[in-house]
Design an enzyme around this catalytic site. Structure first.
Site, PDB file in Angstrom:
ATOM      1  N   PHE A 132      48.246   9.923  28.968  1.00 31.51           N
ATOM      2  CA  PHE A 132      48.580   9.402  27.651  1.00 31.51           C
ATOM      3  C   PHE A 132      49.531  10.339  26.932  1.00 31.51           C
ATOM      4  O   PHE A 132      50.528   9.938  26.343  1.00 31.51           O
ATOM      5  CB  PHE A 132      47.280   9.237  26.851  1.00 31.51           C
ATOM      6  CG  PHE A 132      47.457   8.419  25.595  1.00 31.51           C
ATOM      7  CD1 PHE A 132      47.576   9.048  24.369  1.00 31.51           C
ATOM      8  CD2 PHE A 132      47.505   7.041  25.655  1.00 31.51           C
ATOM      9  CE1 PHE A 132      47.748   8.313  23.228  1.00 31.51           C
ATOM     10  CE2 PHE A 132      47.684   6.290  24.514  1.00 31.51           C
ATOM     11  CZ  PHE A 132      47.805   6.929  23.295  1.00 31.51           C
ATOM     12  N   HIS A 427      71.998  33.181 -22.243  1.00 30.21           N
ATOM     13  CA  HIS A 427      72.209  31.785 -21.855  1.00 30.21           C
ATOM     14  C   HIS A 427      71.025  30.917 -22.317  1.00 30.21           C
ATOM     15  O   HIS A 427      71.205  29.909 -22.998  1.00 30.21           O
ATOM     16  CB  HIS A 427      72.381  31.710 -20.330  1.00 30.21           C
ATOM     17  CG  HIS A 427      72.614  30.336 -19.791  1.00 30.21           C
ATOM     18  ND1 HIS A 427      73.828  29.927 -19.306  1.00 30.21           N
ATOM     19  CD2 HIS A 427      71.782  29.269 -19.656  1.00 30.21           C
ATOM     20  CE1 HIS A 427      73.739  28.672 -18.898  1.00 30.21           C
ATOM     21  NE2 HIS A 427      72.498  28.250 -19.091  1.00 30.21           N
ATOM     22  N   GLU A 428      69.828  31.365 -21.978  1.00 29.30           N
ATOM     23  CA  GLU A 428      68.647  30.575 -22.343  1.00 29.30           C
ATOM     24  C   GLU A 428      68.419  30.577 -23.845  1.00 29.30           C
ATOM     25  O   GLU A 428      68.029  29.561 -24.420  1.00 29.30           O
ATOM     26  CB  GLU A 428      67.407  31.081 -21.609  1.00 29.30           C
ATOM     27  CG  GLU A 428      67.449  30.911 -20.091  1.00 29.30           C
ATOM     28  CD  GLU A 428      67.798  29.501 -19.627  1.00 29.30           C
ATOM     29  OE1 GLU A 428      67.457  28.530 -20.328  1.00 29.30           O
ATOM     30  OE2 GLU A 428      68.442  29.365 -18.567  1.00 29.30           O
TER      31      GLU A 428
HETATM   32 ZN    ZN Z   1      71.608  26.368 -18.814  1.00 25.42          ZN
END
Ligand code: ZN
Ligand code: ADP
Ligand code: MG
Length: 654
Positions: A132, A427-428
């Site tokens: 099998f 940036h944040e």
């Molecule tokens: Zn961003």
């Protein structure tokens, strides 16, 4: 195994099989009594009625023999689905305890049964398993037409335990499907009254909304076998194989009525015909044609319901949707607040939740999550709790689970230089400050400079409500906020980084849709220029003016998009310049503490100095984040909104 030896194995296996099938056919003439698998198991294990067992994929046949080895009864059943060879071996391992039984897998000679039974059953099991396994292996490699349908691709599941109660928050859909369940339970009752039951039910909805779950629940409720196959399984095949598979699948289903056939991702085969770019699509079309032929071939009220799932109904061949085919359509949508709460509760059933967990709150801030994402979120939370050595899952884990589902796992170990850190922090902070200043942005829950997924940092805002309709103002604010990161870099670093590429993508995406789909540009008016669907190969290819508009219009669209974005850029620059000290303070806190939450953001927006905020955080350290949801209930829009001086352009637009 190289290709040649594979071929040799195939030839040998085929010859053996052909020989065996010949003998088998000549031997087995008596009709089998079809029984449920539960009954079959009881015949096998409890009543000891079966002395010879034949396994052919999931077709199980058992013989009752008299003392002389003559067949006196024959039973057939559809066996359980086995996902792997290991499962299979474990299952047939049970037969070791039944020495009176001989087990044969694949078309074996019934006469050989007596020989088999004289061998030790274990040896028999091992031998046939190896065979099998070999077949499975070559089938997987070679994709041979005749073998793979039952061995590989189509799955059948009996006695599914899924019930409607496992599908949460979709009462209307359940009601519509209840009828199908009724029919499957007693097809004759409906036939007697001449009622026409849909032969095809199409489940339409985004991924993870429970379409597969629904189909299984229908089978489970009705207690019928569930044959499933995925549309994409047909596509990779050689010519002719897909169509054959469809035929085999329907044949098998017809033998096991009543039952459900479920075709997942039907769009993979069910695409509009004739859309191909010359050649290469014949196979798909043949497969689709075969599905249509099979569905048309149903006798009225045969006990088979074909269910199919797709998230791209728009690209389906119209022939599929005609009466007698998939003429019943059920839309499965993303859950609303109440639905999310119920789904969370369903998936929390077998998890120890801390008593202070409030699913209402979790549901509220997970707008846009699908059922699958909610299930995933609970699972992530459970893993986090286990890792922390806790006995129950608390708010903290749920909150982190949400973040993980939204943005991928945190990558704390990624090395980040100090200057990168400062850049990311600005940036944040740019995003976060603008999110707070713009009236229509969602409240900020978390700002972080810990990398997550592909992002260097993130600003998490979650909607307060399930508002699906977004207004012009909300979109404008969203664009402005998304540009915040880039603008902050321009103002502070006086250089720009590549970090904003995802933001810019997002911004132009929204702006384009505002102009071309939502009629939000006066210049272009209330005309939809684009359809919502991404262009897919073939359907619109070669059509020179893609959306059906001229070069001039295309240019006008571009200039409108650019106008929206540049106005937002001007506004973002103005706002951030005016609030420079807030941004400076926030980024200093971020560099120091990496992640800040609602409370700190609020303090900073009210003008708090970075030292003050850091001291506040240190004082609260440890206790602060036990329930991150607690601080979220405070509306965060009370601060400094009045500092936003409307610009000329805004007055004009609004
Ligand atoms: Zn961003
Ligand atoms: P689809 O087929 O629509 O992509 P699935 O049925 O595969 O979605 O859903 C994936 C998983 O998500 C399910 O196994 C289940 O755990 C969870 N899920 C989705 N929708 C629901 C729901 N309405 N109720 C409970 N669980 C759900
Ligand atoms: Mg699915």
């Amino acid at each position: 195994m190289n290709k040649r030896s594979k071929t040799i194995v195939w030839i040998v296996v085929t010859v053996v099989l052909v020989a065996l099938v010949g003998v088998l056919i000549s031997e087995i003439l008596g009709a089998a009594t079809q029984v449920s698998f539960t009954k079959f198991e009881s015949l096998l294990f409890e009543e000891g009625k079966i002395q010879e067992l034949y396994l052919d994929g999931f077709n199980w046949t058992g013989y009752t023999l008299d003392a002389n080895g003559n067949v006196i009864a024959k039973y057939a059943a559809v066996g359980p689905e086995m996902y792997s060879m290991a499962d299979y071996l474990a299952y047939i391992g049970q037969f070791e305890n039944l020495p009176a039984i001989s087990v044969n897998i694949e078309f074996a000679d019934p006469n050989a049964g007596s020989v088999w039974s004289s061998l030790t059953p274990i040896l028999g099991v091992v031998l046939v398993s190896v065979m099998f396994w070999l077949i499975m292996r070559s089938a997987a490699g070679g994709g041979n037409a005749s073998m793979s349908i039952n061995k590989q691709k189509a799955h059948v599941q009996n006695n599914l335990k899924v019930r409607f109660s496992d599908v949460a928050g979709a009462e209307e859909e359940k009601e519509e499907l209840a009828e199908v369940v009724e029919f499957l339970k007693s097809p004759k009752k409906f036939a007697a009254l001449g009622a026409r039951i849909p032969s095809g039910v199409l489940l339409v909805g985004p991924p993870g909304t429970g379409k597969t779950l629904f189909a299984k629940a229908v089978a489970g409720e009705a207690g019928v076998p569930f044959f499933s196959v995925s549309g994409s399984d047909f596509v990779e095949m050689y010519v002719g194989v897909g169509a054959k598979r469809v035929r085999d699948l329907f044949d098998m289903a017809k033998k096991n009525q009543p039952c459900i056939i479920f075709i997942d991702e039907i769009d993979a085969v069910g695409r509009r015909r004739g859309a191909g770019l010359g050649g290469g699509h014949d196979e798909r079309e043949q497969t689709l044609n075969q599905i249509l032929v099979q569905m048309d071939g149903f006798e009225a009220n045969e006990g088979i319901i074909v269910m199919a799932a797709t998230n791209r109904e728009d690209i389906l061949d119209p022939a599929l949707l005609r009466p007698g085919r998939f003429d019943r359509r059920i839309n499965v949508n993303l859950p609303d607040v109440k639905g999310r709460e119920q789904i969370l509760k369903v998936h929390a059933r077998n998890k120890p939740m801390s008593p202070d967990v409030n699913f209402k709150t979790v549901a509220r801030i997970t707008a846009g999550f699908s059922g699958a994402e909610l299930a995933n979120l609970l699972n992530e939370a459970a893993i986090l709790a286990a890792r922390a050595g806790k006995k129950t899952i608390g708010n903290l884990e749920l909150y982190d689970g949400i973040n993980k589902v939204l943005m991928g796992p945190q990558k704390k170990s990624r090395v980040v230089t100090e200057s990168d850190k400062r850049c990311t922090a600005y940036h944040e902070a740019g995003h976060a400050v603008l999110a707070c200043l713009c009236k229509h942005c969602d409240p900020v829950h978390e700002v972080s400079i810990i990398p997550r997924g592909r992002a260097a940092g993130y600003t998490m805002t979650r909607p307060e409500t399930d508002d699906n309709d977004v207004s012009y103002n909300k979109l404008i604010d969203n664009i402005c906020m998304s540009l915040g990161g880039r603008v902050a870099e321009e103002l502070v670093i006086q250089d720009i980084t590549t970090g904003a590429s995802a933001d810019l993508q997002h911004v132009s995406d929204i702006a384009r849709r505002m102009v071309t789909q939502w009629g939000m540009s006066e210049k272009l008016g209330l005309v939809a220029y684009d359809s919502d669907q991404p262009v897919f190969m073939g359907m619109e290819y070669g059509n020179q003016s893609r959306g059906g508009y001229s070069q001039e219009t295309a240019a006008a669209i571009d200039s409108e998009i650019r106008r929206l974005v540049s106005e937002a850029h001007t506004r973002a620059t103005k706002l951030l310049k005016a609030n420079r000290s807030i941004m400076d303070n926030m980024s200093r806190v971020l560099v120091e503490k990496e992640t800040i939450y609602t409370e700190e953001v609020a303090m900073l927006m009210k003008g708090a100095d970075y030292k003050e905020v850091i001291a506040f955080m240190e004082e609260k350290e440890g206790t602060h984040r036990d329930n991150p949801f607690a601080t979220m209930t405070t509306p965060s829009k009370e601060h400094v909104v009045e500092e936003e001086k409307p610009t000329e352009t805004e007055n004009k637009d609004e």
